[in-house]
Design a protein around this motif. Structure first.
Motif, PDB file in Angstrom:
ATOM      1  N   LEU A  64       0.837  -1.196   0.000  1.00  0.00           N
ATOM      2  CA  LEU A  64       0.000   0.000   0.000  1.00  0.00           C
ATOM      3  C   LEU A  64       0.875   1.250   0.000  1.00  0.00           C
ATOM      4  O   LEU A  64       0.619   2.226  -0.704  1.00  0.00           O
ATOM      5  CB  LEU A  64      -0.889  -0.032   1.255  1.00  0.00           C
ATOM      6  CG  LEU A  64      -2.140   0.844   1.222  1.00  0.00           C
ATOM      7  CD1 LEU A  64      -2.982   0.455   0.041  1.00  0.00           C
ATOM      8  CD2 LEU A  64      -2.905   0.659   2.505  1.00  0.00           C
ATOM      9  N   LYS A  65       1.972   1.217   0.818  1.00  0.00           N
ATOM     10  CA  LYS A  65       2.835   2.400   0.926  1.00  0.00           C
ATOM     11  C   LYS A  65       3.559   2.697  -0.373  1.00  0.00           C
ATOM     12  O   LYS A  65       3.919   3.826  -0.647  1.00  0.00           O
ATOM     13  CB  LYS A  65       3.867   2.193   2.038  1.00  0.00           C
ATOM     14  CG  LYS A  65       3.268   2.298   3.403  1.00  0.00           C
ATOM     15  CD  LYS A  65       4.233   2.837   4.432  1.00  0.00           C
ATOM     16  CE  LYS A  65       3.437   3.204   5.663  1.00  0.00           C
ATOM     17  NZ  LYS A  65       4.201   3.772   6.700  1.00  0.00           N
ATOM     18  N   ILE A  84       2.210   2.440  -3.237  1.00  0.00           N
ATOM     19  CA  ILE A  84       1.301   3.032  -4.220  1.00  0.00           C
ATOM     20  C   ILE A  84       0.798   4.391  -3.769  1.00  0.00           C
ATOM     21  O   ILE A  84       0.807   5.356  -4.515  1.00  0.00           O
ATOM     22  CB  ILE A  84       0.088   2.094  -4.451  1.00  0.00           C
ATOM     23  CG1 ILE A  84       0.588   0.723  -4.843  1.00  0.00           C
ATOM     24  CG2 ILE A  84      -0.832   2.676  -5.488  1.00  0.00           C
ATOM     25  CD1 ILE A  84      -0.472  -0.325  -4.800  1.00  0.00           C
ATOM     26  N   ARG A  85       0.363   4.470  -2.484  1.00  0.00           N
ATOM     27  CA  ARG A  85      -0.335   5.676  -2.043  1.00  0.00           C
ATOM     28  C   ARG A  85       0.628   6.785  -1.659  1.00  0.00           C
ATOM     29  O   ARG A  85       1.726   6.509  -1.208  1.00  0.00           O
ATOM     30  CB  ARG A  85      -1.161   5.336  -0.813  1.00  0.00           C
ATOM     31  CG  ARG A  85      -2.394   4.560  -1.132  1.00  0.00           C
ATOM     32  CD  ARG A  85      -3.506   5.173  -0.386  1.00  0.00           C
ATOM     33  NE  ARG A  85      -4.654   4.309  -0.318  1.00  0.00           N
ATOM     34  CZ  ARG A  85      -5.509   4.301   0.683  1.00  0.00           C
ATOM     35  NH1 ARG A  85      -5.291   5.083   1.719  1.00  0.00           N
ATOM     36  NH2 ARG A  85      -6.567   3.532   0.649  1.00  0.00           N
ATOM     37  N   PRO A  86       0.206   8.053  -1.732  1.00  0.00           N
ATOM     38  CA  PRO A  86       1.091   9.135  -1.274  1.00  0.00           C
ATOM     39  C   PRO A  86       1.164   9.162   0.251  1.00  0.00           C
ATOM     40  O   PRO A  86       0.270   8.692   0.926  1.00  0.00           O
ATOM     41  CB  PRO A  86       0.399  10.396  -1.804  1.00  0.00           C
ATOM     42  CG  PRO A  86      -1.020  10.018  -1.938  1.00  0.00           C
ATOM     43  CD  PRO A  86      -1.050   8.562  -2.292  1.00  0.00           C
ATOM     44  N   ILE A  87       2.250   9.735   0.769  1.00  0.00           N
ATOM     45  CA  ILE A  87       2.493   9.741   2.222  1.00  0.00           C
ATOM     46  C   ILE A  87       2.581  11.188   2.691  1.00  0.00           C
ATOM     47  O   ILE A  87       3.124  12.050   1.984  1.00  0.00           O
ATOM     48  CB  ILE A  87       3.809   8.996   2.537  1.00  0.00           C
ATOM     49  CG1 ILE A  87       3.738   7.612   1.932  1.00  0.00           C
ATOM     50  CG2 ILE A  87       4.043   8.929   4.031  1.00  0.00           C
ATOM     51  CD1 ILE A  87       4.869   6.726   2.336  1.00  0.00           C
ATOM     52  N   LYS A  88       2.063  11.466   3.878  1.00  0.00           N
ATOM     53  CA  LYS A  88       2.124  12.826   4.422  1.00  0.00           C
ATOM     54  C   LYS A  88       3.576  13.189   4.710  1.00  0.00           C
ATOM     55  O   LYS A  88       4.388  12.320   5.005  1.00  0.00           O
ATOM     56  CB  LYS A  88       1.380  12.896   5.752  1.00  0.00           C
ATOM     57  CG  LYS A  88      -0.093  12.649   5.695  1.00  0.00           C
ATOM     58  CD  LYS A  88      -0.665  12.910   7.079  1.00  0.00           C
ATOM     59  CE  LYS A  88      -2.013  12.246   7.204  1.00  0.00           C
ATOM     60  NZ  LYS A  88      -2.571  12.391   8.534  1.00  0.00           N
ATOM     61  N   ALA A  89       3.874  14.483   4.718  1.00  0.00           N
ATOM     62  CA  ALA A  89       5.211  14.928   5.124  1.00  0.00           C
ATOM     63  C   ALA A  89       5.345  14.748   6.635  1.00  0.00           C
ATOM     64  O   ALA A  89       4.403  14.971   7.369  1.00  0.00           O
ATOM     65  CB  ALA A  89       5.397  16.394   4.754  1.00  0.00           C
TER      66      ALA A  89
END
Lengths: 359, 229
Positions: free
Chosen positions: B55-56, B58-63
């Protein structure tokens, strides 16, 4: 490779400690030496560390060892050699100076240690016109504190050395020829108005006497922050114009000492950017900090670079802090913690000290 | 920002990204700051872990927030305390005060340690972090008081507090006490270290305040069943 070399007051074992085999190891100063030798001259954080651990430990590092080996081998019938410690901020220049001064003290030399020349060119609370030369200015407060510390350091030698000239302070007070130097120093401390002149007279006397072939003592002049002598000053006269450095008696006499026209001793100095006025923060080389006039007056000198800790020295400092129970954080005892300390401080001695302070 | 209907949860980035605000699109995942999470091999929690990792990718991650570090010396309780001490966003000053406090505590304790005779050396606690945590625990109240209105009158009713609320109250009391009730000319780190050291041995004004709160709660025990939650 961390061992504490326990120093006894016998100078033979001290001599044995100052060899290359002991690089990176700590040696403890006996408390009988610490109190008289360093009433001034050590960095503030180091003084607090001495108070906390109840002992004063120096690390044996290559720059100090180099200067000590030159001091051992030098010919003292030739003019005095000038050594200059230089390096980035916090790399251990003042500590190397104090190490060399301690060596000279154990050899029985007369120690003339000026803790920070920058303190004499800034923040002056009292500025008196000099009695001896009307164009110059006196600084009584700084002169009296320095004389007091000088007396604590050289108590045992002051009674043996005699003055060579007659000094007249006022219409009623004078110091005759042949009196012990201790009297001169006491005169300066009690009569605050003439203390700067006393300092000048003391320097002149010691310089003349150590040059004579029959002198039984050697003189070491240790100045921290020597680039203050050729920089600018922030002291203002009453009409708000800046005071020229030549107009200050203390600075004038110190500059005369720094010239190598006397024999029978050594001059050990340190550059310092932290206290200096009107110099950029990134400057640490002798050329940048001394300026043109300074470099020409100090030339020829022996520059000694003081780098940051090497791997071995860093290990040694880390083990010393662990041993003294200074590094308390449980994570700081792991390998990861040690690597992080080395990275954060980039092996700079003062940064390592500050970081280990709260860990 | 997109509405929270699942059909609209796409990876949409606006042109101007306000990274410092905490209102991210729920599509974004939390960052993983700890170093240990990345050094684990293919074992442990194989199905769930591997799914998370996929999942990580593919998906965007917060700063990551600027207060969080991957350093081994980071401590969430300490960071919370520093944030509470901070004024006008001056984190540098707040952190400086905190480090000076810890150094001061350690200095006093190590000095006592080196001067103590051999038998008493083990009893002296030198670690400023354990002292700080223990002092905070000693300051935490067990029950709190709430004003509840019943029949026209307002009663002070004792209620249980959550863990978060208790630790918040302890830190808040410590900071306000040091700011208000001490001598004007002492530095904050000096005041804080004195207060922490006395809280460690159950003395001092903060412990007294906690005990007074407990006494009030005990005296108002009769109103306890006015609480309906």
């Amino acid at each position: 490779y961390f061992t504490m070399l326990n120093l006894t007051s016998a100078s033979a074992s001290f001599q044995a400690c100052q060899s290359e085999k002991h690089l990176g190891q700590f040696y403890t100063l006996p408390s009988a030496h610490f109190r008289p030798l360093f009433p001034h001259g050590l960095p503030y954080r180091y003084q607090q560390q001495v108070k906390t651990f109840n002992e004063a430990c120096f690390m044996v590092r290559p720059p100090a060892l180099e200067v000590i080996s030159y001091l051992k081998k030098a010919d003292y019938s030739k003019p005095a050699l000038r050594y200059l410690f230089y390096g980035v901020k916090g790399s251990g220049k003042t500590m190397s100076l104090c190490h060399a001064v301690h060596f000279c003290y154990t050899q029985g030399w007369v120690v003339l240690h000026i803790p920070d020349a920058h303190l004499w060119v800034k923040n002056c609370k009292e500025l008196l016109p000099s009695s001896y030369n009307s164009a110059r200015f006196d600084q009584p407060l700084q002169a009296t504190t320095w004389l007091r510390n000088f007396r604590t350091t050289n108590e045992h030698l002051l009674s043996q050395i005699k003055t060579k000239r007659r000094y007249v302070w006022t219409k009623r007070e004078s110091t005759d020829e042949g009196r012990p130097l201790g009297e001169l120093v006491n005169q300066g401390i009690s009569r605050v108005k003439s203390s700067s002149d006393v300092v000048g007279a003391l320097m002149k006397d010691l310089r003349l006497q150590s040059s004579q072939p029959g002198a039984d003592f050697r003189l070491v002049v240790a100045v921290d922050g020597v680039n203050a002598l050729w920089g600018r000053s922030t002291i203002k006269k009453e009409n708000k114009s800046a005071v020229d450095l030549e107009e200050l008696t203390l600075i004038h006499n110190l500059k005369k000492l720094m010239k190598n026209d006397w024999t029978g001793g050594a001059i050990i100095t340190t550059l310092s950017q932290t206290g200096s006025l009107y110099t950029p923060k990134s400057a640490y080389l002798p050329q940048e900090l001394l300026g043109e006039t300074g470099f020409d007056s100090m030339d020829p000198f022996i520059p000694v670079s003081v780098p940051n800790y090497s791997e071995k020295e860093f290990e040694s400092a880390y083990l010393y802090y662990l041993d003294r129970k200074w590094l308390q954080h449980p994570q700081s005892r792991t390998e990861d913690g040690k690597k992080e300390l080395s990275f954060l401080s980039s092996k700079n001695p003062s940064m390592l000290d500050r970081i280990c302070g709260f860990l | 920002m997109a509405a929270s209907l699942s059909g609209l949860l796409k990876p949409w980035t606006p042109r101007v990204f306000l990274v410092r605000w905490s209102r991210y699109n729920p599509y974004y995942l939390e960052p993983e700051v700890r170093k240990e999470a990345y050094s684990q091999p293919e074992s442990e929690l194989s199905a769930e872990e591997k799914e998370q990792r996929e999942l990580k990718m593919i998906r965007p991650i917060k700063a990551a927030a600027s207060g969080v570090t991957s350093s081994v010396f980071s401590d969430p309780v300490l960071s919370k305390f520093i944030n509470m001490m901070m004024e006008h966003g001056n984190k540098v000053l707040a952190r400086e005060i905190m480090t000076q406090t810890l150094e001061n505590i350690k200095k006093k304790q190590v000095e006592k340690y080196h001067k103590a005779p051999e038998g008493q050396k083990e009893e002296i606690e030198c670690n400023p972090y354990t002292i700080f945590h223990q002092a905070l625990k000693n300051c935490q109240p067990v029950v709190g008081l709430e004003s509840i209105r019943k029949g026209g009158k307002i009663y002070q009713v004792p209620i249980p507090l959550s863990d978060k609320r208790r630790s918040f109250l302890a830190m808040k009391w410590l900071i306000t006490e040091c700011r208000d009730n001490k001598h004007r000319r002492t530095h904050m780190y000096e005041k804080l270290s004195q207060e922490v050291m006395s809280a460690f041995v159950h003395e001092g004004n903060v412990i007294r305040k906690k005990n007074e709160l407990h006494k009030m709660a005990e005296s108002n025990r009769a109103y306890a069943h006015y609480r309906w939650w």
